[in-house]
Scaffold this active site. Structure first.
Site, PDB file in Angstrom:
ATOM      1  N   HIS A   1       0.823  -1.202   0.000  1.00  0.00           N
ATOM      2  CA  HIS A   1       0.000   0.000   0.000  1.00  0.00           C
ATOM      3  C   HIS A   1       0.861   1.257   0.000  1.00  0.00           C
ATOM      4  CE1 HIS A   1      -2.354  -3.319   1.688  1.00  0.00           C
ATOM      5  NE2 HIS A   1      -3.429  -2.714   1.247  1.00  0.00           N
TER       6      HIS A   1
ATOM      7  N   HIS B   1      -3.910   3.258  -3.589  1.00  0.00           N
ATOM      8  CA  HIS B   1      -4.085   2.690  -2.248  1.00  0.00           C
ATOM      9  C   HIS B   1      -3.363   1.362  -2.012  1.00  0.00           C
ATOM     10  CE1 HIS B   1      -5.939   1.230   1.426  1.00  0.00           C
ATOM     11  NE2 HIS B   1      -6.214   0.114   0.784  1.00  0.00           N
TER      12      HIS B   1
ATOM     13  N   GLU C   1     -18.359  -3.553  23.781  1.00  0.00           N
ATOM     14  CA  GLU C   1     -17.567  -4.769  23.959  1.00  0.00           C
ATOM     15  C   GLU C   1     -16.286  -4.750  23.137  1.00  0.00           C
ATOM     16  OE1 GLU C   1     -20.735  -4.668  22.898  1.00  0.00           O
ATOM     17  OE2 GLU C   1     -21.900  -5.375  24.601  1.00  0.00           O
TER      18      GLU C   1
ATOM     19  N   HIS D   1     -29.058 -14.550  23.870  1.00  0.00           N
ATOM     20  CA  HIS D   1     -28.076 -14.358  24.938  1.00  0.00           C
ATOM     21  C   HIS D   1     -27.373 -15.650  25.338  1.00  0.00           C
ATOM     22  CE1 HIS D   1     -29.829 -10.445  25.039  1.00  0.00           C
ATOM     23  NE2 HIS D   1     -29.180 -10.072  26.113  1.00  0.00           N
TER      24      HIS D   1
END
Lengths: 664, 664
Positions: free
Chosen positions: B26, B261, B411, B473
């Site tokens: 890159h 890129h 999380e 859950h």
């Protein structure tokens, strides 16, 4: 006559009582959002309780799914087939009122929520679907697709990263018919959110290009009403209505506190709340006048009848479009689909191309797109790498619709949006990223499986075969881990033919999602008999057999099938069978006779896959051999890596002999 | 004399040339951010190339890790042990210049990046660590901990949801010494970002409470210089410097386009860029004056020497704190740790408590916190459910530091922040959520494994045993999937003793992360011999044996160990051995003699775990039995679910007999 407060209190009472009876659940959110729900559901939501599948209904998503008693109360009170007996069975085995809303279980539940933030992504997907279908099917004077998508969510959803991904793209696309209600109660499970969540949320959403209506009193019906009207008046931008609410509203000692969030209020507190709210009725008793005021059956019937009249006119004026619309909404594939696929397969066989399976997938997509106008593709900013775009794809942007979405670098948001598009109906949606980044999106894949919906996930760069990008980009445990999601079909095709079949199976599987794991590098084409071609869809089949009873069976997938064939060719002194196993999940569902035909008992087996070795113990047992990955990869050219990690004819042959010795 | 542009061009040339030689990589980002890097690294970054571990160095994170040639060029030019021979080996097997920056491989690389957005989370974690350690160790006139954390990132990182999670909490905490540089080049892989990313990023970050410096010309050294000074002047807020740049700056035909890129510019274009930039030197040749201007060895030596003098004074004035600091930075556990643990284990044995392992974990944490002042805990808004907080924990907020972080519902952000805290050094960091939501955080866990760092992840509510919250859950495939991450140790302890050992193993494991999977429900305590207690740390051991040679071995983990023991007790006519396997990963690393001792060849085996059944084939083979989960769970009370899914003495006994029959 029942006041609006009384009507909202009916929700509060049912939520308190059901949670109390179950001795588990979340009363705080339903009590806090009851007034908002009353205004939306009684005055705005277009739906028909007698037909939860009424195609032009508004979509309602409860992204803060723990507050499911709000939704169950709304469905019950509005007249859906959710009787009080089910409310009383809240959170009990096989009731229609599970602990979080589940799509397919409860009539009127549009999506499974609970894992926070994903409902927002689903809502964005539904709004995208509505816009695409509206542009495709509507004609002047014939707006057969025209509905809103409403989303409820709380602080938790807004803290989750997926809310950023989904709302940022929703702003860019200008989804004017998406209206979200933020339950701004200042409380999350750990307490007052000011300790960990101090975003200026209105400003944040303005930064996404949304219309934001701040400071709405979530307990004042008139304020909520005007906010909704204002939301609807802006058709160019999605709207966030920020509602100040009190969690557990009505509970004298727990309202406004995390104590109201996730456990029963307690019998005494429920009684005290009844008093505070002026709700004198016993548990699970709703007075007739309140039922009457909530009942949406008559209005719902009229709404659907009006739409039916509209649709009849549409049928007369645009009969082909109308039947196409009906087909699409039913989820059926078009006539001519099978013929088109057969033609494509013949062409693949004739071409015998040895190309990367990502490239084979692009060719398959081109075929499918020509047969399925409902196909909506996309990629999380890896279009040229995933090869998810096809020649005539039309990009969707804020001004115009089409069938290809540049999702940006938003794997999780993309996947939840794909689920939303799929849930809406009328479209078949897929999106791509690198297999490693399935990690970012994983829980959305899981929810697609749990919901049993036809979302399709394309994961290219499926092994160390991607080469120089190195271990951060080289999946190891992903294939095995995805296969372990119950109901997911994970395909890892070996060549152009298997790739086509993987796509066809994914499109035909109306009761669950599929993942396609595709190579970056070229893979050799293998000739097959007509029977073998048809066997691909069984997930595992004999690709090249030996003469007579095999002494050993090599099972391989994807890029390792070629290596298995080369090894078979090299080991001239042994009778080796090569089994291609492009989809273990489907193979596992075959009748035992097929499994025995492919993998007869008593013949030693060896598995080859550039992924977690241990996964294959379920096929080769303790005595079989596996050449897989037990570590992360490395950054180097792909051929160097396959050598380094033992994916060579020499090494496979060695293990074949070792395995035979061990099984002597 | 070399101009600043020349100095930046040295980076550009190395990036172009290394990518060209590797024929992969890159070039665009290094060429675009070279001017920013020149200002930061030559004028601001405190570091010592001769000692990449200098404890008070500024931390530099390249969140847009694909631009790694920028970092390799900086390290090479500054004088790190990264010779030109390594630059020439870019992306080759076992070079120090892999395709994305890898912690532990290249001197001076502070964290492994590439999976977008996570570097931002790591940077937030490093800034938190610096603040905690500074408050703990610094004394007036003795600022031994005092450094900045700098992060480079691009559009991709900002689209990722984790950027929201990490930057939102960074704003709330007011991390004044965190300075991020946004490479605002308007291009991502799919092209011009305006089609999919139209956020008003300055506004977004203002909404998080950051100082935002917008519209900085990323190719003008003076503008960058003043922005950095302004960033440093605000000690109360993190700063985002928005730098307008041109991707592939200097490439006449590819600059400003996605073509720059992710692939080599091509030999002709590299030549053209040389001309455009005025860089006449051959590939991999850097003139001496440019090396001299970049060289940071002398300044770095002085910086470290100055700090050493400061630290000597500190040692004299605060000898205990100083030796504690040295211990902490070295990552060693304190004297008295073993004794403290032994005492705690004795107390656990004496108490014989049958409690949930999440509760046992909380007790273990209390013990560890009393022994380890470096312990930093937290939870993603589930503190009272995960039981991650202990009695004397001090909450960290924007005003004061401590040892417990309320991460909010974030999380993934939490996990990347934990990695950042761990990488910084001086602290041991853990955080909790529900096991199902490990899905949200999964790639951060993977990176902790790849980096071989001691991050600790607490996952409670580890099975259908959580009951009524239902299938959204209830983890099924998570335990197996986490075990498949190479280098991860996944513990699923059965009682208070195993939970304590799991914690001790996690804390002592200095070369990798651990996950602790803990029950919501109470689990029975089992008495053990001294030897057995010591065997727990082997990951799998004989918990209760029969007299004589066993006829069958039941392997179980966590909440299913009790069921195994009950079954053993009930089947009085059979010789049954019960093996507890709290950590399969560690058991797999034991010498074969131990594995044979626990699971001798030739004895049929049956595995019990309320998770993916297929995982256990690696221990029981094709002929063994497994009682596990092959579907999602259901919403119902836990005891009902264990019955429903066959986790009963009756059903296990039945399968024991079937397994014996099958193995006859």
């Amino acid at each position: 006559m029942a006041t609006r407060k009384d009507l909202a209190n009916a929700i509060r009472a049912l939520a308190m009582d059901a949670v109390q009876k179950a001795n588990s659940g979340h009363p705080g959110m339903p009590m806090g959002m009851a007034d908002i729900a009353e205004v939306l559901w009684r005055k705005h939501l277009h739906h028909n309780p007698a037909n939860p599948h009424f195609p032009n209904r508004d979509r309602f998503v409860l992204s803060n799914g723990h507050g499911c008693m709000l939704l169950y109360a709304l469905l019950h009170l509005s007249g859906y087939n959710l009787p009080m007996s089910e409310i009383k069975q809240f959170r009990q085995l096989h009731s229609k009122t599970p602990g979080h809303p589940e799509y397919g279980v409860t009539p009127g539940v549009e999506t499974t929520t609970g894992p926070l933030g994903q409902g927002i992504g689903n809502g964005v997907g539904m709004a995208i679907a509505e816009r695409i279908l509206a542009e495709y099917f509507n004609r002047p004077g014939h707006e057969i697709v025209n509905h809103y998508t409403y989303v409820f969510h709380g602080d938790g959803c807004l803290m989750e990263g997926i809310s950023h991904e989904a709302c940022s793209i929703a702003g860019t696309l200008g989804l004017g018919k998406l209206i979200m209600f933020y339950d701004d109660n200042g409380i999350s499970i750990d307490g007052a959110v000011k300790g960990w969540f101090t975003d200026d949320t209105p400003k944040r959403f303005e930064a996404y290009g949304w219309q934001v209506i701040p400071h709405v009193d979530g307990h004042n019906a008139e304020s909520i009403e005007s906010a909704i009207l204002m939301a609807k008046s802006d058709q160019a931008r999605p709207t966030l209505i920020c509602c100040k609410t009190v969690i557990g509203f009505g509970s004298p000692n727990k309202a406004g506190s995390e104590k109201a969030h996730g456990s029963p209020l307690g019998i005494d507190e429920v009684a005290a709340a009844r008093k505070e709210l002026g709700w004198p009725y016993p548990p699970f008793v709703i007075p007739e006048d309140i039922y009457a005021a909530w009942d949406a059956k008559v209005q719902g019937k009229r709404l659907e009848e009006d739409w039916n009249i509209k649709f009849s006119k549409y049928c007369k004026t645009f009969p082909e479009l109308a039947s196409e619309y009906e087909r699409r909404v039913s989820g059926q594939l078009p006539d001519g689909f099978e013929v088109g696929i057969e033609k494509a397969i013949s062409s693949i066989i004739a071409k015998r191309e040895s190309i990367a399976t990502r490239k084979a997938s692009q060719q398959a997509i081109s075929v499918l797109a020509s047969l399925l106008p409902e196909l909506i593709g996309g990629s999380a900013d890896l279009t040229e790498s995933n090869l998810t775009e096809w020649a005539n794809a039309q990009q969707i942007n804020h001004q115009k619709n089409g069938n290809y979405l540049h999702y940006g670098v938003r794997e999780f948001g993309m996947s939840a949006i794909i689920n939303g598009i799929t849930l809406h109906g009328g479209l078949i949606s897929f999106g791509g990223t690198f297999l490693t980044f399935s990690d970012y999106a994983r829980n959305a894949l899981r929810l697609a499986s749990l919901m049993k919906i036809r979302s399709i996930f394309i994961f290219t760069h499926d092994s160390i075969g991607l080469g120089e990008d190195g271990p951060t980009h080289q999946p190891i445990e992903q294939a095995a881990s995805l296969r372990y999601i119950p109901g997911m079909d994970v395909w890892r095709p070996a060549d152009t033919l298997e790739t086509m079949q993987a796509w066809v199976s994914a499109v035909k599987k109306s009761n669950g999602p599929s993942c396609l794991l595709l190579s970056r590098q070229n893979l050799p084409f293998t000739d097959r008999s007509v029977e073998q071609i048809s066997d691909i869809k069984r997930g595992g089949y004999i690709l090249k057999d030996c003469a007579g009873q095999p002494e050993i069976i090599i099972i391989a997938t994807g890029s390792e099938v070629g290596l298995a064939l080369k090894t078979q060719e090299a080991m001239t002194d042994l009778r080796v069978r090569v089994v291609s196993m492009p989809c273990t999940n489907i193979f596992d569902r075959q009748e035992p006779s097929w499994q025995q035909h492919v993998l007869p008992d008593g013949i030693p087996r060896l598995a080859l896959e550039a992924g977690t070795a241990d996964f294959w113990r379920k096929y080769v047992g303790l005595e079989g051999g596996v050449i897989g990955m037990n570590s992360f990869g490395e950054s180097a050219p792909a051929d160097k890596l396959f050598d380094y990690f033992g994916f060579t004819v020499e090494n496979v042959s060695k293990l074949v002999r070792q395995t035979l010795m061990a099984n002597k």
